[in-house]
Design a protein around this motif. Sequence first.
Motif, PDB file in Angstrom:
ATOM      1  N   LEU A   1       0.378  -1.317   0.040  1.00  0.00           N
ATOM      2  CA  LEU A   1      -0.419  -0.327   0.140  1.00  0.00           C
ATOM      3  C   LEU A   1       1.040   1.569   0.162  1.00  0.00           C
ATOM      4  O   LEU A   1       1.599   1.352   0.466  1.00  0.00           O
ATOM      5  N   ARG A   2       0.543   1.711  -0.433  1.00  0.00           N
ATOM      6  CA  ARG A   2       0.924   3.681  -0.954  1.00  0.00           C
ATOM      7  C   ARG A   2       0.492   4.842  -0.736  1.00  0.00           C
ATOM      8  O   ARG A   2      -0.921   4.627  -0.975  1.00  0.00           O
ATOM      9  N   ASP A   3       1.167   5.825  -0.180  1.00  0.00           N
ATOM     10  CA  ASP A   3       0.015   6.688   0.065  1.00  0.00           C
ATOM     11  C   ASP A   3      -1.260   7.333  -1.060  1.00  0.00           C
ATOM     12  O   ASP A   3      -0.354   7.396  -2.025  1.00  0.00           O
ATOM     13  N   GLY A   4      -1.691   7.691  -0.762  1.00  0.00           N
ATOM     14  CA  GLY A   4      -3.466   8.046  -1.897  1.00  0.00           C
ATOM     15  C   GLY A   4      -3.820   6.853  -2.356  1.00  0.00           C
ATOM     16  O   GLY A   4      -4.785   6.983  -2.657  1.00  0.00           O
ATOM     17  N   ASP A   5      -3.352   5.634  -1.613  1.00  0.00           N
ATOM     18  CA  ASP A   5      -4.650   3.795  -1.683  1.00  0.00           C
ATOM     19  C   ASP A   5      -5.969   4.662  -1.476  1.00  0.00           C
ATOM     20  O   ASP A   5      -6.300   5.118  -0.253  1.00  0.00           O
TER      21      ASP A   5
ATOM     22  N   GLN B   1      -1.781   2.769  11.068  1.00  0.00           N
ATOM     23  CA  GLN B   1      -0.754   2.094  12.368  1.00  0.00           C
ATOM     24  C   GLN B   1       0.689   1.248  11.066  1.00  0.00           C
ATOM     25  O   GLN B   1       1.617   2.146  11.535  1.00  0.00           O
ATOM     26  N   MET B   2       0.163   0.154  11.150  1.00  0.00           N
ATOM     27  CA  MET B   2       1.308  -0.875  10.541  1.00  0.00           C
ATOM     28  C   MET B   2       1.956   0.200   9.245  1.00  0.00           C
ATOM     29  O   MET B   2       2.654  -0.360   8.690  1.00  0.00           O
ATOM     30  N   THR B   3       1.122   0.604   7.675  1.00  0.00           N
ATOM     31  CA  THR B   3       1.959   0.880   6.678  1.00  0.00           C
ATOM     32  C   THR B   3       2.648   1.829   6.709  1.00  0.00           C
ATOM     33  O   THR B   3       3.701   2.555   6.019  1.00  0.00           O
TER      34      THR B   3
ATOM     35  N   ALA C   1      -6.695  -0.567  -3.921  1.00  0.00           N
ATOM     36  CA  ALA C   1      -6.104  -1.081  -4.028  1.00  0.00           C
ATOM     37  C   ALA C   1      -5.526  -2.053  -2.915  1.00  0.00           C
ATOM     38  O   ALA C   1      -5.348  -3.388  -3.558  1.00  0.00           O
ATOM     39  N   LEU C   2      -6.742  -2.490  -1.995  1.00  0.00           N
ATOM     40  CA  LEU C   2      -7.040  -3.326  -1.291  1.00  0.00           C
ATOM     41  C   LEU C   2      -8.724  -3.398  -0.919  1.00  0.00           C
ATOM     42  O   LEU C   2      -9.462  -2.524  -0.598  1.00  0.00           O
ATOM     43  N   ILE C   3      -9.009  -4.581  -1.334  1.00  0.00           N
ATOM     44  CA  ILE C   3     -10.427  -4.509  -0.645  1.00  0.00           C
ATOM     45  C   ILE C   3     -10.830  -5.266   1.469  1.00  0.00           C
ATOM     46  O   ILE C   3     -10.122  -6.415   1.451  1.00  0.00           O
ATOM     47  N   VAL C   4     -11.480  -4.753   2.067  1.00  0.00           N
ATOM     48  CA  VAL C   4     -11.276  -5.724   3.561  1.00  0.00           C
ATOM     49  C   VAL C   4     -12.218  -6.288   3.659  1.00  0.00           C
ATOM     50  O   VAL C   4     -13.195  -5.091   3.841  1.00  0.00           O
TER      51      VAL C   4
END
Length: 417
Positions: A298-302, A330-332, A354-357
């Motif tokens: 994951l990156r800034d702005g994702d 916190q993790m990223t 960028a990701l689905i939780v």
Amino acid sequence: MSLNATPRGERTHITVLGRTNAGKSSVVNALTGQDISVVSPVRGTTTDPVYKAMELLPLGPVVLIDTAGLDDEGLLGGLRRQKTRELMERTDLALLVIDAAEALLTGADAFYPGLLAELKEKNIPVVGVLNKIDTIDEVDTARARLKARLGLDCLPFSAAAGTGVAELTKAITGALPHDDDRFRIVGDLLSPGDVVVLVVPIDKAAPKGRLILPQQQTIRDILESDASAVVTKEHELRATLERLKGNPRMVITDSQVFLKVAADTPKEVPLTSFSILFARHKGDLGELVKGARAIENLRDGDHVLIAEACTHHRQSDDIGSVKIPRWLRQMTGKQLHIEQFSGHSYPPDLTRYALIVHCGACMLNRRDMLHRLDEAKAAGVPIVNYGVLIAYIHGVFPRAIELFPSAMMAWEESAVL
């Protein structure tokens, strides 16, 4: 729904499909023996899907879904057709209801080949129902025409006369596999006499006076396996384990206390969570495990989507809207745009995420959850569920999935990609 009833997500979904005024609602009422759906000669009486949970022996718990006609017209008709087609993604069996008088008309069955092809593509078994046979004399001719043109042997049925109910019930039970393991959550990992320790936090987010569905269902599955369930809170886990004469077969925990439970559970005792068990039970645990790797990228702005299948009153420390967003940031250490979405569908254009939780899917059936996984894969978006993500973020991987060889393989292979 009663707390003692089988939840909808664990029931076989039977969707009643057909043209407007084919008598779909009458078929549902006849099968249930109740006036569940409004019946009227006026076209388009059924607008929104109507659900009825019942026991259909020997199949077991099912939910019948009455739908609007797939030839409904106009702007509202189009919305109703779309709603009906969305139901197919969670349908285990389709009842295709055809008006007997219509079946005798030349060219009247041109509507059905496309629908049958769509059902076949989705691997949904179909039972044909030739309804309103009391309105015609040439029942055998109508059945023969449908068999020749559609390849579908339709059962003669008359809701008005009350004929064909027993035959239709038998056809429904025969069209689906009698898989006694379809309700297993953890039972396939147990032997008679095993002891399983369940860790259930009782905090302000817990429902008053009861356990949540995944906990209830897991306990039931353990008992069905002739094993024993010991339920404790996270602060009493260490003392509970010391009271046992030996190690339990496994410890199953609520994901939110994974870190403490992992610390208090001996390394030789297998450990997993309710959410991980349901990820396997309802969907594809290997795919969700691979999705956890995407957290590292994951990156800034994702944009990250938190997807929940049901709506509920959110507490101040809600898992989906508060805790998971906080843990991810916190993790990223990244500035992430995190969005919440609830319901049986996704928001449009998944490709921007960028990701689905995803939640634990306790209110979805397996077919529906697999469809949601397929949608994410088609969009090229990694997907992970609450339990897998929490275990990963808190450093409990790969221990949390060691019980599941295929998931371990997916985890190891994803490290190479």
